[in-house]
Design a protein around this motif. Structure first.
Motif, PDB file in Angstrom:
ATOM      1  N   SER A 127       0.822  -1.205   0.000  1.00 38.57           N
ATOM      2  CA  SER A 127       0.000   0.000   0.000  1.00 38.57           C
ATOM      3  C   SER A 127       0.860   1.261   0.000  1.00 38.57           C
ATOM      4  O   SER A 127       1.815   1.374   0.771  1.00 38.57           O
ATOM      5  CB  SER A 127      -0.908   0.010   1.234  1.00 38.57           C
ATOM      6  OG  SER A 127      -1.554   1.242   1.369  1.00 38.57           O
ATOM      7  N   ARG A 129      -0.193   3.942   1.094  1.00 44.32           N
ATOM      8  CA  ARG A 129      -0.553   4.627   2.338  1.00 44.32           C
ATOM      9  C   ARG A 129       0.230   4.107   3.538  1.00 44.32           C
ATOM     10  O   ARG A 129       0.339   4.782   4.549  1.00 44.32           O
ATOM     11  CB  ARG A 129      -2.055   4.480   2.598  1.00 44.32           C
ATOM     12  CG  ARG A 129      -2.927   5.164   1.563  1.00 44.32           C
ATOM     13  CD  ARG A 129      -4.397   4.875   1.778  1.00 44.32           C
ATOM     14  NE  ARG A 129      -4.743   3.494   1.460  1.00 44.32           N
ATOM     15  CZ  ARG A 129      -5.022   2.560   2.355  1.00 44.32           C
ATOM     16  NH1 ARG A 129      -4.967   2.835   3.639  1.00 44.32           N
ATOM     17  NH2 ARG A 129      -5.352   1.336   1.981  1.00 44.32           N
ATOM     18  N   ARG A 195       5.856   9.040   5.610  1.00 44.86           N
ATOM     19  CA  ARG A 195       4.707   8.209   5.301  1.00 44.86           C
ATOM     20  C   ARG A 195       3.544   9.099   4.855  1.00 44.86           C
ATOM     21  O   ARG A 195       3.585  10.319   5.015  1.00 44.86           O
ATOM     22  CB  ARG A 195       4.315   7.352   6.504  1.00 44.86           C
ATOM     23  CG  ARG A 195       5.421   6.362   6.868  1.00 44.86           C
ATOM     24  CD  ARG A 195       5.011   5.361   7.924  1.00 44.86           C
ATOM     25  NE  ARG A 195       6.100   4.427   8.156  1.00 44.86           N
ATOM     26  CZ  ARG A 195       6.291   3.314   7.470  1.00 44.86           C
ATOM     27  NH1 ARG A 195       5.446   2.984   6.509  1.00 44.86           N
ATOM     28  NH2 ARG A 195       7.310   2.511   7.732  1.00 44.86           N
ATOM     29  N   ALA A 196       2.505   8.463   4.310  1.00 42.32           N
ATOM     30  CA  ALA A 196       1.408   9.204   3.685  1.00 42.32           C
ATOM     31  C   ALA A 196       0.820  10.259   4.612  1.00 42.32           C
ATOM     32  O   ALA A 196       0.554  11.390   4.198  1.00 42.32           O
ATOM     33  CB  ALA A 196       0.316   8.235   3.223  1.00 42.32           C
ATOM     34  N   LEU A 229      -1.910   9.214  -2.475  1.00 42.01           N
ATOM     35  CA  LEU A 229      -1.700   8.765  -1.100  1.00 42.01           C
ATOM     36  C   LEU A 229      -2.946   8.886  -0.235  1.00 42.01           C
ATOM     37  O   LEU A 229      -2.889   8.597   0.962  1.00 42.01           O
ATOM     38  CB  LEU A 229      -0.576   9.584  -0.455  1.00 42.01           C
ATOM     39  CG  LEU A 229       0.799   9.534  -1.126  1.00 42.01           C
ATOM     40  CD1 LEU A 229       1.763  10.480  -0.433  1.00 42.01           C
ATOM     41  CD2 LEU A 229       1.351   8.118  -1.129  1.00 42.01           C
ATOM     42  N   ARG A 230      -4.070   9.284  -0.807  1.00 43.83           N
ATOM     43  CA  ARG A 230      -5.257   9.517   0.015  1.00 43.83           C
ATOM     44  C   ARG A 230      -5.721   8.205   0.677  1.00 43.83           C
ATOM     45  O   ARG A 230      -5.525   7.117   0.138  1.00 43.83           O
ATOM     46  CB  ARG A 230      -6.380  10.137  -0.816  1.00 43.83           C
ATOM     47  CG  ARG A 230      -7.057   9.198  -1.788  1.00 43.83           C
ATOM     48  CD  ARG A 230      -8.120   9.927  -2.627  1.00 43.83           C
ATOM     49  NE  ARG A 230      -8.962   8.975  -3.337  1.00 43.83           N
ATOM     50  CZ  ARG A 230      -8.647   8.433  -4.504  1.00 43.83           C
ATOM     51  NH1 ARG A 230      -7.508   8.751  -5.101  1.00 43.83           N
ATOM     52  NH2 ARG A 230      -9.475   7.572  -5.077  1.00 43.83           N
ATOM     53  N   PRO A 231      -6.348   8.306   1.850  1.00 48.90           N
ATOM     54  CA  PRO A 231      -6.719   7.109   2.622  1.00 48.90           C
ATOM     55  C   PRO A 231      -7.620   6.140   1.872  1.00 48.90           C
ATOM     56  O   PRO A 231      -7.544   4.936   2.072  1.00 48.90           O
ATOM     57  CB  PRO A 231      -7.445   7.693   3.848  1.00 48.90           C
ATOM     58  CG  PRO A 231      -6.881   9.059   3.996  1.00 48.90           C
ATOM     59  CD  PRO A 231      -6.616   9.541   2.601  1.00 48.90           C
TER      60      PRO A 231
END
Length: 355
Positions: A127, A129, A195-196, A229-231
Motif C-alpha cells: 500500500s 498509504r 509516510r502518507a 496517497l489519500r486514505p
C-alpha cells in the motif's frame, strides 16, 4: 464438542471428502483411518456430529459431508499447518530469488501461489498509504505536462501525469526545466522517508516558502501526490489461477457470480481490506469460510489470506487464495504462509533474505 475422538472423526471426514469429493461413510473411515474404535462407535460419533451441525447427509443412505460449521471447527481445532515439501520450497525459492524489482516479484509470487495451491491466487501490491516515500521524480512531458514518479521504500513505483494549469489572467504557462529540477530537489529533501499521513503538512510548508516560479508547478504536483496517497485510494493487485477456480465448478451451485467478482477487482480489494481489519493469527493469517465472507459472490468459497511486510509488525499488504470450501486447508495455509514469508524477506532486502 469436547470429545477428542469426535474431532478425529470430523478430521477424517473432512480429509476424505476433500480428497474424493464423495460423501464419507463409516466403513470408509474404518478402512482408511486408524481411529481405534469399532464401526458402531464411529456411526454413533457421526450421528452426534450431524446433530451438532458439523456434518450432514446429502442423500438418503449416502455418507456424510462437512458443513460450513464443520470446516470452521476443522480449521480452528484440528488443522495444523503442515511444512512444505522440499520440492515446494525449492519451487518458491527458484521462482522468487531471480526477481529484480517489485513488479517482477509480485507477478512471480501470484503464479507460484496458484501453482502450489491449485486455487485462485491474489497478491496485493504494498500500500502506498502504509509505506514510506523513497524518491519522487519529475519528468517534463510537454509544455504543460509533467510525469510524476512516486517510488516507495518497498520498491513500488506509481506514475501520475500532472497537467500544469494556466497562469492567472490566462497567460501561457510552460514547464521551466530549471524550476522543475529545483522543485524535484526540494520535494525529495522534504519527503524522503515520510509516510502518507506526514505528507500534507510538509507540502503545505513547502507551498508557503516556494518561490513564485515554482508555485503553480508545486500546486499541481502536490495535488496528484496527495491523490495517490489519500486514505481511500484504490490499491493494486494481481490475480492468477482463474482456470483453477473454473475447474472447481462442481463445488459451487453457481460459479458465475464468483468469476464476475474476480474480474471486478474492487470486490477482491474490499475483501482483502475487510480480512486485514479482522486480523488473524500471530503471522497475520486468516481463514474465512462461506458465509463468513461478507461478499455474496463468495458465500460458497473459502479465502485463506496472510499479510506481508518488510519487518515484524509492518504489514503493508495481503496475499491469499480463493477456492471452494472443499479445500485442503492445511496445505493451502502452509503455502500461503510460506509465500508471504518469502515476499516479506524480499521487501526487507538482503538482511531479511539472509535471516
Amino acid at each position: 464438542m469436547g470429545d477428542d475422538r469426535r474431532l478425529q472423526v470430523l478430521s477424517a471426514i473432512v480429509t476424505d471428502y476433500v480428497r474424493t469429493r464423495e460423501p464419507v461413510g463409516s466403513r470408509a473411515l474404518v478402512e482408511r483411518y486408524r481411529l481405534g474404535v469399532s464401526p458402531a462407535t464411529i456411526r454413533n460419533d457421526m450421528a452426534v456430529l450431524e446433530d451438532e451441525g458439523y456434518i450432514h447427509q446429502p442423500h438418503t443412505s449416502a455418507g456424510r459431508v462437512p458443513t460450513e460449521k464443520g470446516y470452521r471447527r476443522f480449521v480452528d481445532e484440528v488443522a495444523r499447518v503442515k511444512p512444505l515439501s522440499a520440492p515446494e520450497r525449492e519451487a518458491i525459492t527458484a521462482l522468487l530469488s531471480g526477481a529484480v524489482d517489485l513488479d517482477q516479484v509480485v507477478v512471480r509470487t501470484v503464479r507460484v501461489l496458484a501453482q502450489l495451491t491449485g486455487q485462485l491466487a491474489v497478491v496485493e501490491y504494498p500500500s502506498l498509504r502504509l509505506t514510506a516515500l523513497r524518491h519522487v521524480e519529475l519528468v517534463a512531458m510537454g509544455p504543460r505536462r509533467v510525469l510524476l514518479v512516486i517510488i516507495t521504500d518497498t520498491g513500488r513505483v506509481e506514475q501520475r501525469t500532472v497537467t500544469i494549469p494556466r497562469a492567472p489572467g490566462g497567460g501561457e504557462t510552460t514547464v521551466d526545466p530549471v524550476a522543475l529540477e529545483a522543485l524535484r530537489t526540494r520535494l525529495n529533501a522534504a519527503l524522503a522517508g515520510r509516510r502518507a499521513g506526514e505528507v500534507l503538512p510538509v507540502l503545505t510548508a513547502l507551498a508557503e516558502q516556494a518561490p513564485e516560479a515554482e508555485r503553480l508547478l508545486l500546486t499541481a504536483v502536490s495535488g496528484e501526490l496527495l491523490d495517490a496517497l489519500r486514505p481511500d485510494a484504490e490499491e493494486r493487485l494481481v490475480v492468477a489461477g482463474t482456470a483453477n477456480l473454473a475447474r472447481s465448478t462442481p463445488d459451487f451451485s453457481a460459479i458465475g457470480p464468483l468469476l464476475d467478482a474476480v474480474e471486478e477487482q474492487v470486490v477482491l480489494l474490499r475483501l482483502l481490506a475487510d480480512l486485514g481489519r479482522a486480523g488473524g493469527d500471530e503471522s497475520g493469517m486468516r481463514v474465512s469460510i462461506g458465509s463468513e465472507n461478507r461478499e455474496d459472490a463468495l458465500a460458497e468459497a473459502s479465502v485463506v489470506t496472510a499479510s506481508y511486510g518488510p519487518g515484524t509488525g509492518q504489514a503493508v499488504a495481503h496475499l491469499g487464495v480463493i477456492g471452494p470450501t472443499r479445500m485442503d486447508y492445511p496445505a493451502t495455509m502452509a503455502a500461503v504462509r510460506a509465500v508471504a514469508l518469502y515476499l516479506s524477506r524480499f521487501l526487507a532486502g538482503p538482511e531479511g533474505q539472509d535471516g
